[in-house]
Design a protein around this motif. Structure first.
Motif, PDB file in Angstrom:
ATOM      1  N   THR A  42       0.821  -1.211   0.000  1.00 14.70           N
ATOM      2  CA  THR A  42       0.000   0.000   0.000  1.00 14.70           C
ATOM      3  C   THR A  42       0.853   1.257   0.000  1.00 14.70           C
ATOM      4  N   GLY A  43       2.151   1.105   0.147  1.00 15.60           N
ATOM      5  CA  GLY A  43       3.046   2.250   0.139  1.00 15.60           C
ATOM      6  C   GLY A  43       4.471   1.771   0.239  1.00 15.60           C
ATOM      7  N   ALA A  44       5.376   2.727   0.461  1.00 17.47           N
ATOM      8  CA  ALA A  44       6.790   2.381   0.580  1.00 17.47           C
ATOM      9  C   ALA A  44       7.421   3.218   1.685  1.00 17.47           C
ATOM     10  N   THR A  45       8.473   2.674   2.293  1.00 19.36           N
ATOM     11  CA  THR A  45       9.166   3.429   3.328  1.00 19.36           C
ATOM     12  C   THR A  45       9.901   4.603   2.686  1.00 19.36           C
ATOM     13  N   PRO A  46      10.001   5.739   3.412  1.00 26.53           N
ATOM     14  CA  PRO A  46      10.671   6.900   2.824  1.00 26.53           C
ATOM     15  C   PRO A  46      12.169   6.660   2.659  1.00 26.53           C
ATOM     16  N   VAL A  47      12.752   5.826   3.495  1.00 23.89           N
ATOM     17  CA  VAL A  47      14.178   5.508   3.393  1.00 23.89           C
ATOM     18  C   VAL A  47      14.284   4.067   2.901  1.00 23.89           C
ATOM     19  N   GLY A  48      14.847   3.890   1.754  1.00 31.07           N
ATOM     20  CA  GLY A  48      15.041   2.545   1.216  1.00 31.07           C
ATOM     21  C   GLY A  48      13.940   2.073   0.290  1.00 31.07           C
ATOM     22  N   GLY A  49      12.769   2.700   0.350  1.00 28.00           N
ATOM     23  CA  GLY A  49      11.687   2.355  -0.571  1.00 28.00           C
ATOM     24  C   GLY A  49      11.127   0.958  -0.400  1.00 28.00           C
ATOM     25  N   LYS A  50      11.266   0.392   0.796  1.00 28.60           N
ATOM     26  CA  LYS A  50      10.734  -0.961   1.027  1.00 28.60           C
ATOM     27  C   LYS A  50       9.205  -0.926   1.085  1.00 28.60           C
ATOM     28  N   ALA A  51       8.599  -1.966   0.550  1.00 25.46           N
ATOM     29  CA  ALA A  51       7.144  -2.058   0.535  1.00 25.46           C
ATOM     30  C   ALA A  51       6.598  -2.097   1.952  1.00 25.46           C
ATOM     31  N   ARG A  52       5.472  -1.470   2.141  1.00 30.07           N
ATOM     32  CA  ARG A  52       4.810  -1.511   3.451  1.00 30.07           C
ATOM     33  C   ARG A  52       3.356  -1.876   3.261  1.00 30.07           C
ATOM     34  N   LEU A  53       2.832  -2.519   4.300  1.00 33.05           N
ATOM     35  CA  LEU A  53       1.437  -2.943   4.314  1.00 33.05           C
ATOM     36  C   LEU A  53       0.815  -2.499   5.625  1.00 33.05           C
ATOM     37  N   PRO A  54      -0.496  -2.381   5.680  1.00 34.46           N
ATOM     38  CA  PRO A  54      -1.151  -2.099   6.954  1.00 34.46           C
ATOM     39  C   PRO A  54      -0.749  -3.139   7.991  1.00 34.46           C
ATOM     40  N   TYR A  55      -0.589  -2.694   9.218  1.00 34.45           N
ATOM     41  CA  TYR A  55      -0.145  -3.601  10.272  1.00 34.45           C
ATOM     42  C   TYR A  55      -1.187  -3.744  11.372  1.00 34.45           C
ATOM     43  N   CYS A  56      -1.548  -2.649  12.007  1.00 31.14           N
ATOM     44  CA  CYS A  56      -2.430  -2.758  13.180  1.00 31.14           C
ATOM     45  C   CYS A  56      -3.918  -2.776  12.802  1.00 31.14           C
ATOM     46  N   MET A  57      -4.269  -2.151  11.701  1.00 33.26           N
ATOM     47  CA  MET A  57      -5.663  -2.047  11.239  1.00 33.26           C
ATOM     48  C   MET A  57      -6.576  -1.319  12.227  1.00 33.26           C
ATOM     49  N   MET A  58      -5.980  -0.496  13.103  1.00 36.15           N
ATOM     50  CA  MET A  58      -6.814   0.254  14.047  1.00 36.15           C
ATOM     51  C   MET A  58      -6.281   1.657  14.312  1.00 36.15           C
ATOM     52  N   VAL A  60      -3.120   2.930  14.717  1.00 36.90           N
ATOM     53  CA  VAL A  60      -2.024   3.148  15.654  1.00 36.90           C
ATOM     54  C   VAL A  60      -0.655   3.227  14.972  1.00 36.90           C
ATOM     55  N   CYS A  61      -0.383   2.380  14.000  1.00 35.40           N
ATOM     56  CA  CYS A  61       0.995   2.232  13.488  1.00 35.40           C
ATOM     57  C   CYS A  61       1.354   3.174  12.340  1.00 35.40           C
ATOM     58  N   PHE A  62       0.419   3.704  11.627  1.00 38.05           N
ATOM     59  CA  PHE A  62       0.633   4.606  10.489  1.00 38.05           C
ATOM     60  C   PHE A  62       1.369   3.928   9.327  1.00 38.05           C
ATOM     61  N   ASP A  63       1.353   2.618   9.268  1.00 42.42           N
ATOM     62  CA  ASP A  63       1.967   1.916   8.145  1.00 42.42           C
ATOM     63  C   ASP A  63       1.049   1.866   6.929  1.00 42.42           C
ATOM     64  N   CYS A  64      -0.119   2.448   7.027  1.00 42.00           N
ATOM     65  CA  CYS A  64      -1.091   2.359   5.935  1.00 42.00           C
ATOM     66  C   CYS A  64      -1.334   3.710   5.265  1.00 42.00           C
ATOM     67  N   ARG A  74      -3.575   9.852   4.594  1.00 38.84           N
ATOM     68  CA  ARG A  74      -4.797   9.327   5.215  1.00 38.84           C
ATOM     69  C   ARG A  74      -4.503   7.902   5.683  1.00 38.84           C
ATOM     70  N   GLN A  75      -5.005   7.542   6.833  1.00 37.76           N
ATOM     71  CA  GLN A  75      -4.822   6.186   7.338  1.00 37.76           C
ATOM     72  C   GLN A  75      -5.856   5.289   6.664  1.00 37.76           C
ATOM     73  N   ALA A  76      -5.376   4.455   5.764  1.00 40.03           N
ATOM     74  CA  ALA A  76      -6.269   3.623   4.956  1.00 40.03           C
ATOM     75  C   ALA A  76      -7.080   2.656   5.802  1.00 40.03           C
ATOM     76  N   VAL A  87      -7.485   6.189  -4.992  1.00 44.37           N
ATOM     77  CA  VAL A  87      -6.466   5.927  -3.981  1.00 44.37           C
ATOM     78  C   VAL A  87      -5.117   5.795  -4.671  1.00 44.37           C
ATOM     79  N   ARG A  88      -4.110   6.379  -4.030  1.00 45.51           N
ATOM     80  CA  ARG A  88      -2.751   6.265  -4.585  1.00 45.51           C
ATOM     81  C   ARG A  88      -1.787   5.849  -3.478  1.00 45.51           C
ATOM     82  N   ARG A  89      -0.822   5.023  -3.861  1.00 45.82           N
ATOM     83  CA  ARG A  89       0.231   4.660  -2.914  1.00 45.82           C
ATOM     84  C   ARG A  89       1.127   5.874  -2.725  1.00 45.82           C
TER      85      ARG A  89
END
Ligand code: FES
Length: 98
Positions: A42-58, A60-64, A74-76, A87-89
């Protein structure tokens, strides 16, 4: 891979992810729709560009963080889909997180 546990009677809605059409169910969050559709990330890390996915689904983590209808960061996992949503990554947080 995520899948629904049973047939779901909710109405289908169509959303657009980076220009591609996805089908979700009314009431799904954007993050749930992405995971159920099997998108790779659903996105990428700002450093290194590693793929990220939603983690907590509530919320809290802002990985989405995604751009939803032109609004970045926006928190997906907290936003429900609606028909025609765009929607855009994004890579990390863009600007100050509100
Ligand atoms: S998945 Fe953790 S804030 Fe959205």
């Amino acid at each position: 891979m995520f899948r629904r546990l049973r047939d779901d009677p909710r109405a289908a809605v169509t959303i657009e992810l980076d220009g591609e059409t996805l089908t979700a169910l009314e009431g799904d969050t954007v993050a749930a729709a992405m995971l159920t559709a099997g998108v790779g990330h659903t996105g990428a890390t700002p450093v290194g560009g590693k793929a990220r996915l939603p983690y907590c689904m509530m919320g809290v983590c802002f990985d989405c963080l995604m751009e939803i209808d032109g609004v970045p960061n926006r928190q997906a996992c907290l936003v429900r889909v609606r028909d025609g949503m765009k929607v855009r990554r994004q890579s990390g947080a863009i600007g100050p997180v509100e």
